[in-house]
Design an enzyme around this catalytic site. Structure first.
Site, PDB file in Angstrom:
ATOM      1  N   GLY A 274       1.118  -1.066  -0.241  1.00 21.32           N
ATOM      2  CA  GLY A 274      -0.120   0.204  -0.456  1.00 21.32           C
ATOM      3  C   GLY A 274       0.647   0.774  -0.028  1.00 21.32           C
ATOM      4  O   GLY A 274       1.681   1.124  -1.379  1.00 21.32           O
ATOM      5  N   VAL A 278       7.028  -2.487   3.102  1.00 22.36           N
ATOM      6  CA  VAL A 278       7.914  -3.732   4.608  1.00 22.36           C
ATOM      7  C   VAL A 278       8.634  -4.778   5.214  1.00 22.36           C
ATOM      8  O   VAL A 278       9.285  -4.977   4.052  1.00 22.36           O
ATOM      9  CB  VAL A 278       6.184  -5.203   4.259  1.00 22.36           C
ATOM     10  N   ASP A 389      -9.535  -4.286  -2.536  1.00 25.04           N
ATOM     11  CA  ASP A 389      -8.005  -4.520  -3.002  1.00 25.04           C
ATOM     12  C   ASP A 389      -7.752  -5.266  -3.516  1.00 25.04           C
ATOM     13  O   ASP A 389      -6.447  -6.174  -3.045  1.00 25.04           O
ATOM     14  CB  ASP A 389      -7.245  -3.151  -2.946  1.00 25.04           C
TER      15      ASP A 389
END
Length: 581
Positions: A274, A278, A389
């Site tokens: 997004g 990460v 999504d």
């Protein structure tokens, strides 16, 4: 069960059916459009399904999961309950002993089915209890008629099934329990009364000293607040503390997360989720985790952070990525997830080399696992959640290549009888968005069904929907699949790397189900419960109709109609932003 209705206009054609989900629906014939239009649906939620939670199980649509055992009972087959299959029901913790049994009162319930029951209109509730106590086969009793203060007696002599909890109203039932279970109830009441008396004595004896202590504490708090006002950093820390309390999650301090990720080293970076990077990390206890770090300058990312925590904190399902905790400290906002060693689905199916590691049995297992995860979000979680999504890069794979749905930053929840909503800002990824969402901003569970259908066709073919090209036409992957389906050549969809390991009937069924999910009209698309059923059986499937967005021109026209600049990728983490017409 029966259903009656009276037609004011005798020329109107109407029919009542029970669909494959067990839902009663009434349709009327519309001459102008020459179609059967849905007029009403009798069932409102899963708790209306007969014996959904099995014997001695109680269904509450406000809980997650919806099924639980009545007090004094435990799951009969715990492994099945862990797999969200409650049909085996519950059994007693303590066996009955006819001569010493008692009764426990349960309130605000829909009474069990009365197929094996007995009633007497002249008895009162006390006589009813005595009659049930004398009969060792009697399992429960209740008032027959609750109007005008209650009258009559209703007895059950079999297992109690089809029980539902209500937040208000409902009826009372007295269920036969072992003496030790009833004794526990009496002990608790006695203990509560004893505690109340002790607390009263303590309050009365210490009131003066407490007042002095309060004054002293108030002075300390006053001085402390003055120091907080002088130090903005401490003030921010206090604000952060309040946010932590709202999260209802295990909290990690920033030092622990920094150490686990080697100070957010670039070598530990797994990718972008997004709006956030990460990282892979290892906690002191040896657990590997995925650390999602909110971008400091992204206001939209902050909204997504709060949204993701709210929607996934209490979700528990084997096909959803598990949120282990969070960290909110200074300006840092971090989510800690279980680590998925095999990255995401797109890493395998769109790469010629990596795709060799996913044979057909693994791909079919992934398709069914994703379907079960979406079904849980749509029907069995406490709030019905629309992901918005779903795409190959948001499907993570564990050590055994089991799928886990991730990235709930764009998710929205529905409560009560809500089934759809509208937004003036469309978010998602081109190639996975349904037509009604991309064009009109209308999203519902059927929006996720469309995205799932795209993923299924991508898994089968090993090709991306967007960017797909073929020498014979200019269709995208959906259009190509539809063309092959209409020509009876769906088997040509299969990825060359898995042809040797594929099950022909499973491949054809997957393509067919995928095309049913991507049909242009949302009313034609199946529910996820129907999808799970179709993937798990061998029965005939309905004919698929024309898909939505089956050419690249469709997507270009939607993009050109947008009043706002769009940023999107075929399957990457970038979020599409559109202004809907």
């Amino acid at each position: 069960m029966y259903y009656t209705y009276h037609l004011l206009n005798s020329s109107l054609l109407s029919r009542v059916v029970i669909n494959q989900d067990g839902i009663v629906q009434r349709f009327t014939w519309i001459d102008r459009t020459q179609v059967w239009e849905l007029y009403l649906t009798a069932q409102t939620d899963n708790c209306d399904r007969y014996a959904w939670c099995g014997a001695y199980g109680s269904c509450s649509i406000n809980n997650s999961p919806v099924c639980s055992c009545l007090r004094g009972f435990v799951p009969k087959v715990p492994k099945e309950w862990d797999l969200v299959d409650w049909s085996s029901g519950c059994v007693r913790k303590t066996p009955l002993n006819c001569s010493t049994d008692g009764f426990r009162k349960y309130s605000s319930l829909k009474l069990p089915e009365t197929k094996i029951s007995w009633f007497d209109t002249s008895m009162n509730l006390e006589d009813c209890k005595i009659t049930c106590m004398k009969n060792c086969s009697c399992t429960a009793y209740a008032t027959l008629d609750i109007s005008d203060g209650g009258s009559g007696c209703l007895l059950w002599s079999a297992e109690l099934v089809d029980i539902r909890e209500f937040s208000k109203n409902g009826q009372e039932i007295y269920i036969r329990m072992a003496a030790s279970e009833i004794g526990d109830d009496d002990d608790v009441k006695s203990q509560v009364k004893s505690n109340v008396k002790k607390q009263t004595m303590i309050i009365l004896s210490c009131v003066l000293s407490s007042a002095m202590l309060f004054l002293g504490l108030a002075l300390v708090i006053y001085v402390w607040k003055k120091q907080q006002q002088k130090d903005s950093n401490l003030e921010n820390s206090a604000s952060t503390k309040n946010k932590k309390e709202d999260m209802e999650l295990p909290l990690f301090d920033l030092g622990t997360i920094s150490c686990a990720t080697d100070n957010f080293s670039a070598t530990n970076k797994l990718g972008e989720g997004g709006f956030e990077p990460v990282y892979k990390g290892r906690l002191k206890d040896g657990r590997e985790v995925a650390v999602k770090r909110l971008s400091e300058n992204s206001k939209q990312g902050l909204d997504e952070f709060k949204n993701e925590v709210m929607h996934i904190a209490k979700l528990q399902h084997r096909n959803l990525v598990k949120l282990l905790g969070c960290c909110i400290e200074s300006d840092e906002k971090i989510l800690i997830y279980e680590f998925m060693p095999n990255k995401s689905l797109d890493f395998f199916i769109f790469d010629q080399t990596q795709s060799l590691f996913l044979d057909w049995p693994k791909r079919y297992n992934i398709i069914k696992g994703i379907a079960r995860g979406i079904l849980y979000l749509h029907q069995d979680s406490r709030l019905r959640i629309i992901h918005r999504d779903l795409k190959a890069s948001n499907i993570l794979l564990d050590y055994e290549m089991n799928p886990k749905i991730s990235d709930f930053g764009l998710a929205r929840s529905f409560g009560g009888n809500e089934t759809e909503a509208n937004t003036n800002k469309v978010v998602g990824t081109y190639g996975y968005m349904s037509p009604e969402y991309a064009i009109d901003g209308l999203y519902s569970a059927k929006s996720d069904v469309f995205s799932f259908g795209v993923i299924v066709l991508e898994i089968v073919s090993g090709k991306r929907n967007r960017g797909f090209c073929h020498p014979e036409h200019h269709l995208n992957l959906l259009g190509h699949a539809w063309r092959l389906y209409m020509e009876g050549r769906s088997i040509e969809m299969i990825d060359a790397s898995v042809r040797s390991s594929c099950n022909l009937s499973e491949v054809l069924r997957s393509v067919h189900v995928g095309l049913l999910c991507v049909q242009r009209r949302l009313e034609d698309r199946p529910s996820m419960s129907a999808v799970v059923f179709m993937l798990g059986c061998e029965g005939a499937l309905p004919e698929a109709k024309q898909p939505g967005f089956f050419t690249e021109r469709d997507l270009i026209e939607v993009n050109s109609s947008s009043n706002k600049h769009s940023s999107s990728s075929a399957n990457g983490p970038t979020i599409t932003l559109l202004q809907a017409r």
